[in-house]
Design an enzyme around this catalytic site. Structure first.
Site, PDB file in Angstrom:
ATOM      1  N   VAL A 507       0.927  -0.888   0.102  1.00  0.00           N
ATOM      2  CA  VAL A 507       0.628   0.224   0.175  1.00  0.00           C
ATOM      3  C   VAL A 507       0.493   0.826  -0.307  1.00  0.00           C
ATOM      4  O   VAL A 507       1.962   1.381   0.453  1.00  0.00           O
ATOM      5  CB  VAL A 507      -0.973  -0.004   0.694  1.00  0.00           C
ATOM      6  N   GLU A 508       0.210   2.374   0.040  1.00  0.00           N
ATOM      7  CA  GLU A 508       0.904   3.766  -0.808  1.00  0.00           C
ATOM      8  C   GLU A 508       1.995   3.504  -1.146  1.00  0.00           C
ATOM      9  O   GLU A 508       2.996   4.035  -1.067  1.00  0.00           O
ATOM     10  CB  GLU A 508       1.077   4.146   1.332  1.00  0.00           C
ATOM     11  N   GLY A 509       1.867   3.031  -2.622  1.00  0.00           N
ATOM     12  CA  GLY A 509       2.079   3.176  -3.405  1.00  0.00           C
ATOM     13  C   GLY A 509       3.142   1.913  -3.589  1.00  0.00           C
ATOM     14  O   GLY A 509       4.171   1.444  -2.787  1.00  0.00           O
TER      15      GLY A 509
END
Length: 846
Positions: A507-509
């Site tokens: 997540v978050e990239g």
């Protein structure tokens, strides 16, 4: 014929040039120095029977270079203008999302590392990260109380959610209001406090830590604080602070994950009914997934593309990505279903909307912020990357090191603690060194945010490398625990955290994206002292050129010409500053490689001094390699992800080593921690060296690669991985009670006295204390003085034989009971497993 004295003058000229470029003097100062040299040689040639023709040659070369370089009008016309024209042609096209990413955030220590000569005083003079008294009291009080309410086995296996009393506790105590100012009813805690809370909670519940991360990072609260109107802040922030509103933020779509700019969720400005009145609003349709807190959210933060085909609110047809706040209960919204991410049941799920009508003022910040959503998100995503994910995974690694160090002292095989085996020793050393690195990066980056920085590149470094190090620690912990680690149940304190690691990786990239595109792709332009300035000047020149072509009046032509001159001046300053930096780093790379950086001035003495010097050396080499790559590959470097990722790794390892050194200073230079510092720095520098080696081996232009290798590795690759002895000292540190182990694993929640984790402290103390007693028993048994039958207790027999005292016997029995409980695993009846058990397929065993 060239005389020996003339040869010495030429040699002095070369050495002097190297010294001038190494010191990175200004153009004017360098010109003056060269002029003095040529003048001195001319005087010697005249009065000392020197070589007149050589003096003349020196003057011709000097004047031919000095005049056009130092007379700015000539320089701009003869050199900078042609370079600007070339730069404009080769400059790669940049999407709107890429441009927003480059402009987002601030440049901090990453910029120093990109200078080739980092200013260590700037880093070391920043205050050591420290919680306020209020924050420390909250950490020791409500956070500790919360941890005591969490039963991760029941949450993950039986309930599939946090129990209602925990949700109420989170809301009523303000756990979702850390970043909200007190004037709105929030806690107004620091980024460090947010990080410390998440890390502590993650030592007992990955589920709770994941839930708590979202409201205090990317979400409605932060977006409102940065961009909301006063009316929006006054309405929503108190409700978010009290827990009356549960927020989520919906960005990811089924067809647009990493490429968020490709979302097809849309909103069209139109007329519609709202609270009984016809107003101008937005009709929204979206399809989102992977949205944390979505199943229970009451307030939806939504990213979508805004269109206004009828020009009801402006003159544009399309505004671009926009962010809005949507109540969850509007007609057309489908909400409530859940995803199930790797057995970690934090509230996460899909979210759809079809023809949902909202007022225009649902846009965060109002119409002024329409189309600016991607920039808003890029500026806010840093909190998730810099704090939430590194903190959660560091907490998990902290628990792994705390338990593994003690477990290997308690768990015995072949009549000795498994900590004594070199294979286990190696793994424990690695785990301890990685955890120290993770804690260092986590705290330094959080502290930067508290100082007002928005370090986008540092946040990406932190997210990628801390989560990857957590993956290594998790794997090592499972290897150490063996069967104990893989059998799920209430006694298993590792498995759920281990299962959750890929969530943080993703997540978050996703980490592959973060490493290959974000760290260096953003860092090369954002952190470099001159590249972004050159790009801005080229963009201004392009705009001015277009304006000149379309100019219809003398005033417009004059304005375009003025803009062109301004662009040329800015480009001239940037490109010659860039040239000076490149020449300086070329000289510095060569000199520091030849001397192994032994003579570099750094502000620290003692056992860590050489690490500062080595980072300085690699900083110059890294910037030189970056400049050469950007110059020779141009826009192709963007697609050469394997090369750019290696450059990003070099920047990252310098950042990690810097964080380790900063932590050592902040904690008062604890001598006991030196093995951790040495291991972490040696690992970072060795990996940095190997990434530079890989970069040079794979650089497309082989001649340039050969020259670069000579400048960077003049004496070869001189760095090695941390030695075994260093790892052994760390293994001893993490498996022995003491201040160093306590510092490394501080704020690990150990639970009540009946939990396996709580037993480790007592068991470890006894295991160390009773080693002499166990040695006496083994010695007596080997000598034949102690006879043991197949069912005899060695402790009882030794006590009866007088080999050990009664007190030692009681303590050994206590240790044995603790060891058995710690090493025990769970088992279940046939019908206890599975959410929908089948009819018995196996006959009952009688």
């Amino acid at each position: 014929m060239l005389t020996f004295i003339a040869f010495l003058w030429i040699l002095a000229f070369i050495i002097g040039s190297l010294a001038l470029t190494y010191r990175h003097l200004s153009l004017l100062a360098s010109t003056a120095a060269y002029g003095v040299f040529v003048l001195l040689y001319s005087l010697w040639a005249i009065y000392g029977k020197g070589t007149d023709w050589l003096a003349l040659l020196f003057w011709i070369i000097f004047l031919a270079i000095a005049i056009p370089l130092n007379i700015k009008e000539l320089r701009r016309h003869w050199i900078s203008k042609p370079l600007l024209d070339v730069f404009r042609r080769v400059l790669p096209e940049m999407s709107e999302t890429e441009a927003a990413a480059l402009e987002a955030g601030s440049v901090w220590w990453d910029g120093e590392l990109f200078s080739g000569k980092p200013d260590w005083k700037k880093l070391l003079n920043t205050p050591a990260p420290k919680l306020s008294d209020e924050e420390q009291a909250f950490l020791d009080g409500p956070v500790e109380e919360l941890c005591g309410m969490l039963d991760e086995w029941k949450i993950t296996h039986e309930w599939g959610d946090l129990p209602p009393q925990v949700w109420e506790f989170l809301k009523s105590k303000g756990f979702f209001a850390y970043i909200i100012p007190k004037e709105y009813g929030g806690k107004q805690f620091s980024a460090l406090m947010n990080s410390e809370t998440l890390a502590k909670v993650a030592t007992c519940s990955a589920t709770a830590a994941s839930i708590m991360a979202v409201p205090n990072s990317l979400g409605p609260s932060e977006l409102l604080l940065r961009y909301g109107t006063e009316e929006q802040k006054n309405h929503y922030l108190p409700r978010l602070a009290s827990g009356e509103e549960v927020p989520c933020f919906a960005l990811t779509s089924p067809t647009a994950g990493s490429d968020a700019g490709a979302i097809n969720d849309h909103g069209v400005v139109c007329k519609g009914m709202w609270e009984g009145k016809q107003i101008t609003g937005i009709r929204l349709s979206w399809d989102k997934r992977y949205i944390t807190l979505a199943p229970i959210a009451t307030l939806i933060g939504l990213a979508f593309k805004l269109y206004d085909p009828e020009h009801l609110v402006g003159t544009k047809d399309e505004y671009g990505i926009t962010c809005a706040l949507i109540p969850h209960n509007l007609p057309g919204i489908r909400i409530g279903r859940r995803h199930y991410p790797l057995n970690i049941p934090f509230q996460n799920g899909p979210l759809q909307g079809k023809d949902v009508f909202v007022p225009i003022d649902a846009i965060i910040g109002g119409m002024n912020m329409a189309g600016k959503g991607w920039r808003m998100l890029m500026e806010c995503l840093g909190a998730g990357r810099a704090i939430s994910l590194p903190s959660n995974t560091t907490g998990g690694a902290r628990l792994a090191v705390y338990t593994s160090g003690a477990y290997t002292r308690v768990r015995r095989q072949f009549n000795m603690p498994i900590a004594k085996f070199e294979g286990i020793d190696e793994v424990l050393g690695r785990m301890g060194g990685l955890l120290y690195s993770m804690e260092a990066v986590r705290t330094m980056t959080a502290a930067a945010i508290d100082q007002g920085e928005e370090p986008a590149v540092c946040a990406a470094i932190s997210k990628y490398h801390v989560t990857e190090m957590a993956r290594m620690v998790g794997n090592d912990a499972m290897d150490v625990h063996g069967g104990k680690g893989i059998q799920l149940g209430p006694r298993n304190y590792l498995a759920r955290g281990y299962e959750s690691i890929p969530i943080a990786i993703t997540v978050e990239g996703a980490n592959i994206l973060t490493r290959n595109l974000m760290i260096y792709g953003q860092g090369a332009i954002r952190c470099h002292p001159y590249v972004l300035k050159e790009m801005r000047a080229a963009s201004m020149a392009e705009h001015a050129s277009a304006a000149a072509k379309s100019a219809a009046t003398d005033k417009e032509r004059a304005e375009a010409a003025s803009e062109q001159q301004s662009a040329l001046r800015q480009f001239d300053d940037a490109v010659f500053g860039h040239m000076g930096l490149a020449l300086s780093n070329t000289a510095r790379s060569l000199v520091l490689a030849l001397t192994n950086a032994k003579f570099v001035q750094v502000p620290v003495q003692g056992p860590t001094r050489r690490f500062y010097q080595h980072i300085n050396r690699f900083s110059a080499a890294f910037v030189l390699a970056s400049d050469v790559a950007m110059l020779t590959l141009g826009g192709m470097l963007k697609r050469k992800e394997k090369l750019s990722a290696r450059l990003g790794d070099m920047l990252s390892y310098m950042y990690i080593a810097s964080a380790v050194l900063k932590r050592y200073e902040d904690q008062g230079r604890q001598t006991e921690d030196l093995p951790l510092v040495e291991w972490a720095c040696r690992r970072a520098l060795y990996l940095l060296q190997e990434q530079m080696h890989g970069f040079l081996r794979n650089f497309p232009n082989r001649w340039i690669a050969v020259v670069l290798r000579f400048l960077v590795f003049t004496r070869g690759r001189m760095y090695s991985a941390p030695p075994d002895e260093c790892g052994h000292r760390i293994a001893e540190l993490v498996s022995t009670p003491g201040a160093a182990r306590a510092r490394l694993t501080r704020n690990t929640y150990t639970g009540d006295r009946n939990s396996p984790v709580s037993m480790f402290a007592e068991a470890l103390e006894l295991a160390i204390k009773l080693e002499p007693a166990e040695k006496k028993i083994h010695a007596a048994h080997r000598s034949g003085a102690l006879k043991l039958g197949p069912e005899d207790s060695a402790t009882d027999a030794a006590r009866k034989a007088g080999v050990i005292s009664d007190q030692e016997a009681r303590q050994l029995q206590r240790l044995d009971a603790l060891s058995r409980e710690i090493c025990a695993v769970d088992d279940f009846a046939q019908d206890e497993l599975g959410t929908k058990p089948l009819a018995p397929a196996h006959p009952a065993q009688g």
